[in-house]
Write a protein that holds these residues in place. Structure first.
Motif, PDB file in Angstrom:
ATOM      1  N   GLU A  23      51.135 106.824  40.962  1.00  0.00           N
ATOM      2  CA  GLU A  23      51.517 105.527  40.935  1.00  0.00           C
ATOM      3  C   GLU A  23      52.437 105.305  41.860  1.00  0.00           C
ATOM      4  OE1 GLU A  23      53.835 107.489  37.758  1.00  0.00           O
ATOM      5  OE2 GLU A  23      51.992 107.733  38.510  1.00  0.00           O
ATOM      6  N   ILE A  24      52.882 103.722  42.031  1.00  0.00           N
ATOM      7  CA  ILE A  24      53.884 103.306  42.648  1.00  0.00           C
ATOM      8  C   ILE A  24      55.219 103.696  42.092  1.00  0.00           C
ATOM      9  CG2 ILE A  24      54.265 101.351  41.538  1.00  0.00           C
ATOM     10  CD1 ILE A  24      55.142 101.638  45.301  1.00  0.00           C
ATOM     11  N   SER A  97      43.667 102.801  41.741  1.00  0.00           N
ATOM     12  CA  SER A  97      43.979 103.015  40.180  1.00  0.00           C
ATOM     13  C   SER A  97      44.378 101.500  39.790  1.00  0.00           C
ATOM     14  CB  SER A  97      45.073 103.767  40.274  1.00  0.00           C
ATOM     15  OG  SER A  97      46.360 103.490  41.036  1.00  0.00           O
ATOM     16  N   PHE A  98      44.608 100.444  40.577  1.00  0.00           N
ATOM     17  CA  PHE A  98      44.856  98.952  40.160  1.00  0.00           C
ATOM     18  C   PHE A  98      44.308  98.186  41.006  1.00  0.00           C
ATOM     19  CE2 PHE A  98      48.624  95.874  40.091  1.00  0.00           C
ATOM     20  CZ  PHE A  98      47.874  95.518  38.882  1.00  0.00           C
ATOM     21  N   PRO A  99      42.767  97.962  40.677  1.00  0.00           N
ATOM     22  CA  PRO A  99      41.942  97.048  41.670  1.00  0.00           C
ATOM     23  C   PRO A  99      42.564  95.685  41.659  1.00  0.00           C
ATOM     24  CG  PRO A  99      40.650  98.463  40.187  1.00  0.00           C
ATOM     25  CD  PRO A  99      42.146  98.499  39.787  1.00  0.00           C
ATOM     26  N   ASN A 122      42.337  96.339  34.242  1.00  0.00           N
ATOM     27  CA  ASN A 122      42.142  97.186  35.317  1.00  0.00           C
ATOM     28  C   ASN A 122      43.278  98.176  35.974  1.00  0.00           C
ATOM     29  OD1 ASN A 122      39.229  96.790  35.434  1.00  0.00           O
ATOM     30  ND2 ASN A 122      39.537  95.159  36.989  1.00  0.00           N
ATOM     31  N   ASP A 123      44.566  97.900  35.321  1.00  0.00           N
ATOM     32  CA  ASP A 123      45.792  98.709  35.519  1.00  0.00           C
ATOM     33  C   ASP A 123      45.640  99.986  34.978  1.00  0.00           C
ATOM     34  OD1 ASP A 123      48.426  99.386  36.175  1.00  0.00           O
ATOM     35  OD2 ASP A 123      49.302  97.963  35.213  1.00  0.00           O
ATOM     36  N   LYS A 124      44.789 100.956  35.440  1.00  0.00           N
ATOM     37  CA  LYS A 124      44.769 102.326  34.925  1.00  0.00           C
ATOM     38  C   LYS A 124      46.181 103.109  34.759  1.00  0.00           C
ATOM     39  CE  LYS A 124      40.363 102.630  37.186  1.00  0.00           C
ATOM     40  NZ  LYS A 124      39.575 103.351  38.430  1.00  0.00           N
ATOM     41  N   LEU A 125      47.193 103.032  35.407  1.00  0.00           N
ATOM     42  CA  LEU A 125      48.214 103.726  35.438  1.00  0.00           C
ATOM     43  C   LEU A 125      49.536 102.964  35.022  1.00  0.00           C
ATOM     44  CD1 LEU A 125      47.903 105.878  38.783  1.00  0.00           C
ATOM     45  CD2 LEU A 125      47.420 106.485  36.459  1.00  0.00           C
ATOM     46  N   ARG A 126      49.135 101.523  34.547  1.00  0.00           N
ATOM     47  CA  ARG A 126      49.897 100.775  34.096  1.00  0.00           C
ATOM     48  C   ARG A 126      51.279 100.468  34.975  1.00  0.00           C
ATOM     49  NH1 ARG A 126      48.026  99.916  29.019  1.00  0.00           N
ATOM     50  NH2 ARG A 126      47.286 101.651  27.871  1.00  0.00           N
TER      51      ARG A 126
END
Length: 192
Positions: A23-24, A97-99, A122-126
């Motif tokens: 993630e970011i 991981s965040f469309p 759709n925020d798979k990694l929060r």
């Protein structure tokens, strides 16, 4: 001096951050250092490793944090200074991981909490809150708020450089091997 272009890209490219990427992770300190560096003149901004797929799609193997933040910086400048200064329009950046990232960028990060429910789902990694934190920080920077400083920042950025390594085999695992070769196999040099 004349600048030679070693590599040229077609317009309309799409850069994609694959699902396997983390993630970011950048925070406001990273952005502050990047802005300060670019503010002081054109810089070398590091290595970017890409895997080229069919057409104009590239997977980002190394450099996702810088590319994401630079895209956000350019988008903030566009949001604040549209039609007032010449804007560098970045290529499309997608985040598997965040469309919803593209939609947020297109809408200039609407007021937090008013995002489309699909974006949140759709925020798979929060990452949503982190992206908002970075966007809001960039938006408030004097170097972005001031038309004069934003124009200077854009000029310096346009004259900055990267090392770009492109894996053209459409096999992402080769791109990952390039990443390992570039980042993990070097010997640590002592200070002398």
């Amino acid at each position: 001096s004349q600048k030679n272009t070693i590599l040229s890209f077609d317009s309309g490219r799409v850069y994609n951050i694959p699902d396997f990427q983390r993630e970011i992770r950048w925070d406001t300190d990273n952005i502050s250092v990047l802005i300060e560096d670019i503010k002081n003149g054109p810089k070398f901004l590091g290595n970017i490793i890409l895997t080229k797929h069919n057409g104009k799609k590239y997977s980002i193997i190394d450099g996702q944090q810088r590319i994401t933040v630079l895209t956000m910086i350019l988008n903030c400048i566009k949001y604040l200074h549209q039609n007032q200064i010449d804007i560098i329009t970045p290529c499309t950046l997608t985040v598997e991981s965040f469309p919803g990232f593209n939609e947020l960028m297109d809408e200039y990060f609407p007021e937090e909490g008013k995002s489309n429910i699909t974006i949140i789902k759709n925020d798979k990694l929060r990452q949503l809150q982190k992206y908002y934190q970075l966007w809001n920080y960039i938006l408030e920077l004097e170097e972005i708020q001031s038309k004069k400083e934003a124009k200077e920042l854009l000029r310096n950025l346009s004259e900055s450089s990267f090392n770009i390594i492109i894996n053209e085999s459409d096999d992402t695992s080769k791109g990952i091997r390039y990443f390992i070769d570039v980042n993990l196999k070097g010997k640590q040099l002592d200070t002398e």
